[in-house]
Design a protein around this motif. Structure first.
Motif, mmCIF file in Angstrom:
data_model
loop_
_atom_site.group_PDB
_atom_site.id
_atom_site.type_symbol
_atom_site.label_atom_id
_atom_site.label_comp_id
_atom_site.label_asym_id
_atom_site.label_seq_id
_atom_site.Cartn_x
_atom_site.Cartn_y
_atom_site.Cartn_z
ATOM 1 N N PHE B 355 23.059 5.651 14.686
ATOM 2 C CA PHE B 355 21.710 6.024 14.227
ATOM 3 C C PHE B 355 20.666 5.165 14.959
ATOM 4 O O PHE B 355 19.646 5.653 15.454
ATOM 5 N N GLY B 356 20.981 3.849 15.050
ATOM 6 C CA GLY B 356 20.048 2.924 15.697
ATOM 7 C C GLY B 356 19.912 3.202 17.187
ATOM 8 O O GLY B 356 18.806 3.132 17.750
ATOM 9 N N GLU B 359 17.796 5.971 17.604
ATOM 10 C CA GLU B 359 16.425 5.540 17.329
ATOM 11 C C GLU B 359 15.813 4.898 18.584
ATOM 12 O O GLU B 359 14.643 5.129 18.909
ATOM 13 N N ARG B 375 16.241 13.408 16.140
ATOM 14 C CA ARG B 375 15.975 13.216 14.697
ATOM 15 C C ARG B 375 16.963 14.044 13.870
ATOM 16 O O ARG B 375 17.449 13.584 12.827
ATOM 17 N N ARG B 382 23.116 10.278 9.098
ATOM 18 C CA ARG B 382 22.771 9.613 7.839
ATOM 19 C C ARG B 382 23.501 10.263 6.666
ATOM 20 O O ARG B 382 24.010 9.578 5.768
ATOM 21 N N ASP B 408 20.125 11.128 -3.618
ATOM 22 C CA ASP B 408 19.809 10.136 -2.580
ATOM 23 C C ASP B 408 19.500 10.816 -1.243
ATOM 24 O O ASP B 408 18.515 10.478 -0.565
ATOM 25 N N ASN B 412 15.941 10.969 0.825
ATOM 26 C CA ASN B 412 15.867 10.422 2.181
ATOM 27 C C ASN B 412 15.283 11.429 3.159
ATOM 28 O O ASN B 412 14.442 11.091 3.996
ATOM 29 N N THR B 416 11.847 11.342 5.311
ATOM 30 C CA THR B 416 11.785 11.543 6.767
ATOM 31 C C THR B 416 10.661 12.505 7.132
ATOM 32 O O THR B 416 9.952 12.332 8.115
ATOM 33 N N HIS B 418 7.804 13.108 5.566
ATOM 34 C CA HIS B 418 6.784 12.762 4.568
ATOM 35 C C HIS B 418 5.431 13.385 4.868
ATOM 36 O O HIS B 418 4.509 13.266 4.084
#
Lengths: 125, 534
Positions: B355-356, B359, B375, B382, B408, B412, B416, B418
């Motif tokens: 994931f990182g 990113e 993404r 995730r 959860d 999340n 993401t 938002h």
């Protein structure tokens, strides 16, 4: 001397630590040190006076990130950002008891990290 | 008055009359003659009367005599019958009856007694008693016996009688001493106890057999009374105490076992059994005589005896070896559980690293389309990462609470995207649904795809909206519903939509879950999945 905010990174996974260090740099922060356990974290906060601490909750050693933060809070007001998982409500409740702290749910995105540190520095509580 | 006196008196009276009247000799003779005649007549009458009386008396006497003879005969007959009956009874009695003179000579023996000895009564009479009773072969033993009876009264003794053919059988004699006409006799009622002895032997054999069984089994078997004393233990119990069976019986724990703490537990358990009158089973630690601590599985039950007293029957099995194995298995399981947890943690960390890394690529990319693709990949990673995290953090390495996970994950994804602050997320889940890992991964990816698509496409050109997610457990199926009240798909887009990567993934996950999927396109998109749990 640089004007960048200085962050102590507490993370026991080296690759994740590397990634988080990269994200912090992209956010304009300087990672002054990376440690993987609570005792070294406390020593470094005492010695290096960071502007913020990015604290994984699950770290090496007998103390977890929250216990380490509580010890740090005895002598330092440095903002602490906890890194935690989703399915950990009990841990989050414990973390929230630490003053001047926030939390991020892993895995984190760079922009979330930047926002969290900026927010906690802007609104210390 | 006798007749002689009577007539003498009459003559005296006539003589006096002659003297008083001076009657002549002729008159006197006439008077005398008259008197004689009268007397004869009187005598004759008396004689007749006497004859009648005698005749009558004789008849009565004869009758009385006959009656007497008859009564005597009846008495004699009855006596004979009774004697005959008594003799018959004695002869045919189930017991032998034997009368022996003080010096040991057999004076009487009934038919039963003689038959048992295989002899005639006549053969036995006059024999020395020691000829048939082995106990008195030596005359001194008989004399001692007689003396004993004289001094101490009736007694029951056991002996052995010998038949004519030499075979011997056990007897029990109820004997007493009696004296008749200055002579002493020993009267004995003798019972053949061959059958009793045989039954006793059979019972003894049975007892020995049972004893052998309980002494052979390796389990501890014991019976204790309410005072805590052992009243029966088997060899296995004796061995662990390092004592003999006899040394343990009628002793309580404190007298033979020095470990006070262990005794306290034994006593408490036994009290519980008596108080509740119910069996109690438990694992007990016991330090045996060698100092080794053993673990026993013991069951103690109340044992009601024939006389109403309540004892405690206990049976213990040495499970020391099983406990060691069990602890090893538990330890091994614990280690493997920890290891499995660590593996999930490692997988989750690896996914976090991926994931990182994505990113980092997102940070370095200036192409919005590439960022969008990365993404979406992050979202899928995730959704998988969360499952591995939940597995090791909730200490349930087999299944996932669907409600917790969907809440959860949904929040999340909401975070993401938002930028859709006015899109409400409504979640309605049933707490008790658990899904195994192999189902939770495709289920999580399914929810991720649909929600991501909803946030990306459902509310284009709209300022607000709502996404609803619900789970229900219906007939062993997880019924998952995800819907939005967005713009939906027009007919043109519907065809291309069904061929998109997202939809292909949804269909693939649906197939992997073996679920039934329905999708409706009316006032937004509405998905329903019926996912079998088992």
């Amino acid at each position: 001397m640089s004007n960048k905010k200085r962050v102590l990174l507490v993370e026991d996974d080296e690759i994740i630590a590397f990634l988080h260090k990269h994200f912090l740099e992209k956010c304009g922060f300087e990672t002054i040190e990376t440690v993987d356990n609570g005792i070294e974290a406390i020593e470094d906060v005492r010695a290096m006076l960071p502007d913020a601490v990015l604290m994984d909750i699950r770290i090496n050693g007998e103390m977890d990130g929250i216990e380490t933060a509580q010890k740090i809070r005895e002598f330092s007001d440095a903002p602490i950002i906890f890194l935690t998982g989703n399915s950990d409500d009990g841990t989050l409740e414990r973390a929230k008891l630490t003053s001047k702290s926030g939390y991020l749910i892993k895995p984190i995105r760079q922009e979330d990290l930047c926002e969290a540190i900026a927010k906690i520095n802007a609104n210390p509580s | 008055m006798t007749p002689k006196a009577h007539y003498h008196k009459l003559l005296q009276r006539q003589l006096k009359k002659v003297r008083d009247k001076n009657l002549s000799a002729e008159d006197s003779m006439e008077e005398l003659l008259k008197l004689v005649n009268d007397s004869y007549e009187s005598l004759d009458r008396d004689n007749q009367h006497l004859k009648i009386i005698i005749r009558e008396s004789s008849t009565e006497l004869l009758e009385a005599n006959n009656k007497l003879k008859k009564a005597h005969q009846e008495l004699a007959d009855n006596y004979s019958k009774e004697v005959s009956l008594l003799r018959h009874l004695v002869d045919k009695s189930g017991e032998a009856v034997q009368v022996t003179s003080e010096d040991g000579v057999m004076m009487y023996i009934n038919q039963t007694g003689a038959e048992r000895l295989g002899q005639n009564v006549d053969e036995l009479l006059g024999q020395y008693v020691g000829e048939v009773e082995k106990m008195f072969v030596d005359k001194r033993d008989w004399d001692e016996h007689v003396k004993d009876l004289k001094e101490n009264g009736p007694m029951i003794i056991e002996g052995r009688h010998q038949r004519k053919d030499g075979t011997v059988f056990p007897i029990e004699a109820n004997a007493f001493y009696s004296q008749q006409d200055d002579k002493g006799y020993v009267i004995a009622f003798i019972r053949d106890i061959t059958e009793r002895k045989r039954m006793m032997q059979a019972m003894e054999d049975q007892h020995q057999f049972i004893r052998q069984i309980i002494d052979t089994v390796p389990n501890l078997i014991f019976v204790k009374n309410q005072q805590g004393q052992f009243i029966m233990v088997n060899e296995a119990v004796a061995r662990i105490f390092g004592k003999s069976v006899e040394e343990i019986e009628l002793k309580d724990n404190s007298e033979i076992h020095p470990i006070v703490e262990e005794n306290v537990i034994f006593n408490e358990t036994e009290k519980k059994v008596i108080d509740s009158m119910q069996p109690v089973s438990l694992e007990e630690q016991f330090t045996i005589s060698t100092g080794e601590v053993k673990t026993y599985f013991t069951t103690k039950v109340p044992l009601e005896r024939a006389d109403g007293t309540i004892d405690i029957l206990g049976v213990s099995t040495d499970i020391t070896a099983q406990k060691i194995t069990e602890n090893q298995i538990k330890k091994s399981l614990s280690e493997k559980t920890t290891l499995l947890g660590e593996i999930h943690h490692r997988v989750k960390n690896n996914l976090t690293v991926i994931f990182g890394l994505l990113e980092m690529q997102i940070i370095q990319s200036s192409d919005d389309h590439v960022v969008q693709i990365l993404r979406e990949s992050q979202g899928r990673i995730r959704s998988m990462s969360m499952i591995h995290e939940m597995l090791y953090k909730t200490n349930n390495l087999e299944s996932i609470n669907v409600s917790q996970y969907i809440e959860d994950l949904s929040r999340n994804i909401y975070k993401t995207y938002h930028r859709f602050e006015n899109v409400q997320l409504e979640i309605s889940t049933t707490e008790s649904i658990q899904l195994p890992l192999n189902k939770m991964i495709p289920c999580g990816l399914l929810v991720n795809e649909i929600l991501t698509n909803a946030y990306k496409y459902a509310f284009e050109g709209k300022t607000d909206g709502k996404i609803c997610i619900s789970t229900q457990l219906i007939d062993y199926n997880l019924v998952l519903k995800i819907s939005d009240n967005g713009i939906g798909l027009d007919e043109n887009k519907l065809l291309s939509k069904t061929q998109s990567l997202g939809m292909k993934l949804i269909q693939s996950f649906n197939k992997q879950l073996k679920s039934e999927m329905t999708m409706t396109n009316q006032n937004g998109l509405h998905y329903t999945f019926k996912i079998p749990i088992s």
